[in-house]
Design a protein around this motif. Structure first.
Motif, short mmCIF file in Angstrom:
data_model
loop_
_atom_site.label_atom_id
_atom_site.label_comp_id
_atom_site.label_asym_id
_atom_site.label_seq_id
_atom_site.Cartn_x
_atom_site.Cartn_y
_atom_site.Cartn_z
N GLU A 1 0.60 -1.49 -0.45
CA GLU A 1 -0.34 -0.01 -0.16
C GLU A 1 0.75 1.36 -0.05
O GLU A 1 0.30 2.80 -0.85
N ASN A 2 2.11 1.12 0.99
CA ASN A 2 2.55 2.13 1.20
C ASN A 2 4.03 2.93 -0.24
O ASN A 2 4.22 3.97 -0.31
N ALA A 3 4.34 1.97 -0.33
CA ALA A 3 5.71 2.39 -1.52
C ALA A 3 5.12 1.51 -2.89
O ALA A 3 5.31 2.32 -3.89
N LEU A 4 4.94 0.54 -2.94
CA LEU A 4 4.68 -0.26 -4.81
C LEU A 4 3.15 0.79 -5.03
O LEU A 4 2.83 1.27 -6.47
N LEU A 5 2.17 0.69 -4.85
CA LEU A 5 0.65 1.25 -5.23
C LEU A 5 0.58 2.73 -4.91
O LEU A 5 0.45 3.51 -6.04
N LYS A 6 1.63 3.59 -4.50
CA LYS A 6 1.66 4.53 -4.24
C LYS A 6 2.88 5.48 -4.79
O LYS A 6 2.63 6.63 -6.14
N ALA A 7 3.87 4.47 -5.49
CA ALA A 7 4.50 4.62 -6.60
C ALA A 7 3.97 4.98 -7.29
O ALA A 7 3.53 5.42 -8.56
N ARG A 8 2.73 3.98 -7.92
CA ARG A 8 1.76 4.12 -9.07
C ARG A 8 1.09 5.01 -9.38
O ARG A 8 1.15 5.62 -10.09
N GLN A 9 0.25 5.57 -8.28
CA GLN A 9 -0.22 6.75 -7.78
C GLN A 9 0.17 7.77 -8.39
O GLN A 9 -0.05 8.31 -9.16
N ALA A 10 1.38 8.03 -8.59
CA ALA A 10 3.01 8.74 -8.59
C ALA A 10 2.68 9.22 -9.74
O ALA A 10 3.02 10.58 -10.29
N ARG A 11 3.27 8.08 -10.42
CA ARG A 11 3.59 8.47 -11.79
C ARG A 11 2.27 8.40 -12.51
O ARG A 11 2.17 8.17 -14.15
N GLY A 12 1.31 8.25 -12.25
CA GLY A 12 -0.32 8.12 -12.83
C GLY A 12 -0.41 6.96 -13.69
O GLY A 12 -1.16 7.49 -14.56
N ALA A 13 -0.09 5.90 -13.27
CA ALA A 13 -0.07 4.98 -14.12
C ALA A 13 -1.93 4.06 -13.91
O ALA A 13 -2.47 4.77 -13.24
N VAL A 14 -2.53 3.67 -15.30
CA VAL A 14 -4.19 3.31 -15.01
C VAL A 14 -3.57 1.96 -13.84
O VAL A 14 -3.60 1.02 -14.84
N ASP A 15 -5.08 2.04 -13.39
CA ASP A 15 -5.35 0.58 -12.36
C ASP A 15 -7.10 0.40 -12.65
O ASP A 15 -7.35 1.16 -12.06
N PHE A 16 -7.13 0.63 -13.30
CA PHE A 16 -9.06 0.16 -14.15
C PHE A 16 -8.89 -1.50 -13.01
O PHE A 16 -7.94 -2.50 -13.07
N GLU A 17 -10.60 -1.39 -12.22
CA GLU A 17 -10.40 -2.51 -11.68
C GLU A 17 -11.85 -3.55 -12.79
O GLU A 17 -12.53 -3.27 -12.13
N THR A 18 -10.97 -3.77 -12.84
CA THR A 18 -11.88 -5.01 -14.05
C THR A 18 -12.49 -6.33 -13.49
O THR A 18 -11.49 -7.13 -12.95
N THR A 19 -13.65 -6.70 -13.69
CA THR A 19 -13.82 -8.43 -12.84
C THR A 19 -13.42 -9.33 -13.99
O THR A 19 -14.06 -9.42 -15.26
N GLU A 20 -12.10 -10.32 -13.55
CA GLU A 20 -12.27 -11.58 -14.01
C GLU A 20 -12.86 -12.59 -14.00
O GLU A 20 -13.46 -12.31 -12.89
#
Length: 265
Positions: free
Chosen positions: A74-93
């Protein structure tokens, strides 16, 4: 797993500081290790093949408690993704559930848990570090390239969003964060899945190519596939190039089709 223990494999070792900043990346060849093989073996005997859900719920005897892993994600990887502005759609598999005879019994949605997120984010980190290593080694490599949406697809998406009356659109030179903001703003709508699918379809298709031009969706300047050399040939080629760099020699990539050529064939 037992049959693979001790065999040498190319490894990307990532070291983070206590405040969850990436300190060092090391690429090496080392034997496969498993800190909790006995516990995993017992679980497999009792429960059969391990799923993400079972791994997430089980105590496998790893010294660290589950909470540090969750904090790390939550604090390292996901925040880094948010800081980059990466796309992260919650699609249903979906996943297919079969009965004992092997017949399809039902199709159910697959829910992502902390085990999924931890492994996914660590795989992304290893892949991007591998791409950086290829560039630093100054050898031809194989990159996973995802270019931005074409002008035609941009216009189609703008028209779709306008028809919905959302009051949301993308700029003339859209960035990944714009797609993510639209996804977040529409997440609670009943037609959210349809909107997110349209956002995905408006983007270009990712391709493998020796010419790096970045990954639009993940917001990386360079990205490759490193983590699945057993089931994906591009990953195996990346492993071969990395091994050549470690051995201080050159590896000649095989002749690869140009983008679009494979589809024509």
């Amino acid at each position: 797993v037992a049959g693979l223990l001790g065999r040498p494999y190319k490894t990307i070792r990532l070291e983070w500081s206590s405040d969850l900043h990436l300190l060092r990346v090391r690429t090496c060849v080392r034997p496969i290790q498993c800190y909790s093989l006995a516990a995993m073996g017992e679980l497999q005997q009792m429960l059969g093949p391990l799923s993400y859900e079972l791994v997430c719920q089980a105590d496998l005897g790893i010294p660290e408690a589950p909470e540090p892993y969750r904090t790390f994600v939550e604090n390292a990887l996901l925040k880094a993704r948010q800081a980059r502005g990466a796309v992260d759609f919650e699609t249903t598999e979906t996943q297919i559930v079969c009965d004992e005879a092997g017949h399809i019994e039902k199709i159910v949605p697959r829910v992502r848990n902390d085990a999924h997120r931890l492994i996914e984010e660590c795989m992304l980190a290893a892949n991007v570090c591998s791409a950086d290593y290829l560039q630093q080694g100054k050898q031809p490599g194989l990159y996973r390239v995802h270019e931005g949406p074409t002008p035609e697809k941009q216009e189609l998406l703008r028209a779709y969003l306008k028809a919905l009356g959302l009051g949301l659109t993308i700029s003339e030179t859209p960035r990944p964060v714009e797609f993510q903001r639209i996804a977040e703003a529409t997440a609670e709508r009943p037609d959210a899945e349809q909107i997110h699918m349209m956002l995905l379809r408006s983007m270009s298709q990712a391709i493998y190519t020796p010419v790096n031009s970045g990954h639009f969706g993940l917001a990386y300047e360079a990205y490759t596939h490193f983590t699945s050399p057993i089931r994906r040939y591009p990953d195996l080629l990346v492993h071969r190039v990395i091994k050549a760099i470690l051995d201080k020699r050159r590896y000649q990539l095989p002749a690869l089709p140009t983008p679009g050529e494979a589809h024509e064939k």
